[in-house]
Design an enzyme around this catalytic site. Structure first.
Site, PDB file in Angstrom:
ATOM      1  N   ASP A   1       0.857  -1.177   0.000  1.00 52.14           N
ATOM      2  CA  ASP A   1       0.000   0.000   0.000  1.00 52.14           C
ATOM      3  C   ASP A   1       0.897   1.231   0.000  1.00 52.14           C
ATOM      4  O   ASP A   1       1.975   1.226   0.577  1.00 52.14           O
ATOM      5  CB  ASP A   1      -0.892  -0.022   1.241  1.00 52.14           C
ATOM      6  CG  ASP A   1      -1.989   1.024   1.201  1.00 52.14           C
ATOM      7  OD1 ASP A   1      -2.076   1.747   0.192  1.00 52.14           O
ATOM      8  OD2 ASP A   1      -2.755   1.121   2.169  1.00 52.14           O
TER       9      ASP A   1
ATOM     10  N   ASP B   1      -8.626  -6.791   1.463  1.00 48.33           N
ATOM     11  CA  ASP B   1      -7.725  -6.839   2.611  1.00 48.33           C
ATOM     12  C   ASP B   1      -8.404  -6.196   3.804  1.00 48.33           C
ATOM     13  O   ASP B   1      -9.313  -5.372   3.648  1.00 48.33           O
ATOM     14  CB  ASP B   1      -6.410  -6.105   2.319  1.00 48.33           C
ATOM     15  CG  ASP B   1      -6.555  -4.599   2.510  1.00 48.33           C
ATOM     16  OD1 ASP B   1      -6.180  -4.100   3.587  1.00 48.33           O
ATOM     17  OD2 ASP B   1      -7.070  -3.915   1.603  1.00 48.33           O
TER      18      ASP B   1
END
Length: 372
Positions: free
Chosen positions: A92, A265
């Site tokens: 990320d 996620d």
């Protein structure tokens, strides 16, 4: 090197199964992705993680940049060798963490200046720097740097942040030059359909290997989450993997799959596990409660994870009540296996043309009755 292959489609919904091919292996979708923020899924070894059926994990650029630093990770041979994880890794960009955890000093089109939450030092992150950090980390998938405003922001402020996200995406694309790493763009726009559509179309125009939808499940009402899940996919390319960020409940995953999302996620499996809470069907069991003291059954007798095969609720209750680290690890392991098994079962249902009956979000009773 990166390819997304759609292998089956649901005849009644937008659900599909697929294979996302990466240099470090394939990801069968739909798939839940455990969160390993600091190159570790808290309390779980790589070997244990593989036993759950996990095929891809997420690590965080913001946190790894601050500690231990991308140069050290690169010197070790890259993030896969650093953490001994042989399968795909997505990093990320850290945009959410910058805007939610750090004390901001300045936001501009060039980047963000903030105080390091660890030591108070000043840190500057630009879209170019974020991409270079991820290139040094060596993840399979890098995420573009985005501005994720609070869900309480008004439409004008969200539109301003969206223009910044789009400007940063352009800079990320221009900076990213690593053929063995895919770059995903991130759709933002808050709860406003006009802005979500605009962002989805703009982000899709770059024809990147995949696309993510962010700014979801950041404190807004459930109805707003569902609205984004239902609305945005119609403006996304069909032939790319679609990553819905921060979603980990069974209902939201099944709703997202029905709308054509592929990858998910969430920190909940390990966060709840560390507090002694285990997933069971679509319920949560607080194993700290006294009612489990003499319960010698596993968390879930149908689960094949290491925890359920080897330990009883009574033993886990004992560990949690005595603050033993093993208990937190074992429950977290089960929770991850639970979500992996759920997404695997969704894949089977799509291939067998029974997704609508077994997993469609309006059929909550079928989830509760544990058809998977």
């Amino acid at each position: 090197m990166f390819e997304f292959e759609i292998t089956s489609d649901c005849i009644n919904t937008g659900a599909r199964t697929g294979i996302f091919h990466t240099p470090n292996g394939k990801v069968n979708t739909p798939k839940f992705m455990p969160v390993g923020t600091l190159a570790t899924v808290k309390g779980i070894s790589s070997k244990q993680l593989i036993s759950t059926g996990s095929e891809m994990i997420l690590s965080n650029t913001f946190h790894l940049h601050l500690q231990p630093g991308e140069k050290l990770v690169k010197a070790s041979g890259g993030i896969h060798k650093f953490m001994n994880w042989p399968k795909p890794i997505l990093t990320d960009s850290g945009g959410y963490q910058v805007f939610s955890l750090a004390k901001l000093n300045n936001i501009s089109d060039e980047g963000v200046e903030f105080k390091n939450p660890r030591d108070g030092s000043h840190v500057f992150l630009s879209p170019e720097k974020v991409i270079k950090i991820q290139m040094d980390l060596g993840s399979d998938v890098a995420m573009a740097f985005d501005h994720c405003p609070p869900h309480t922001a008004n439409e004008n402020d969200i539109e301003d942040s969206l223009e910044r996200t789009h400007s940063w995406l352009q800079k990320c694309v221009e900076t990213h030059q690593k053929s063995n790493q895919a770059l995903f763009g991130i759709v933002q726009g808050g709860k406003y359909p006009r802005l979500r559509e605009y962002s989805a179309k703009y982000t899709s125009s770059f024809d990147l290997p995949g696309i993510a939808v962010g700014g979801v499940s950041v404190g807004e009402a459930v109805e707003e989450i569902h609205s984004v899940i239902n609305y945005v996919p119609k403006f996304l390319p069909i032939n790319k993997p679609r990553y819905l960020m921060g979603i980990g409940s069974l209902k939201e995953i099944s709703l997202a799959v029905a709308n054509g999302f592929d990858i998910f996620d969430c920190v909940l499996p390990t966060r709840l596990g560390r507090h002694g809470t285990a997933f069971f069907n679509d319920e949560r069991l607080n194993l700290r409660n006294a009612r489990f003291k003499n319960d010698f059954s596993p968390i879930d007798k149908t689960c094949k994870c290491e925890t359920c095969k080897s330990y009883s609720r009574a033993y886990l209750h004992h560990l949690i009540r005595n603050d033993e680290i093993l208990g937190l690890s074992l429950i977290s392991l089960h929770n991850i296996a639970h979500l992996i098994r759920f997404t695997n079962a969704i894949s089977t249902a799509i291939r067998d043309n029974c997704f609508t009956n077994d997993f469609a979000p309006w059929k909550t009773s079928s989830i509760a009755h544990h058809t998977w």
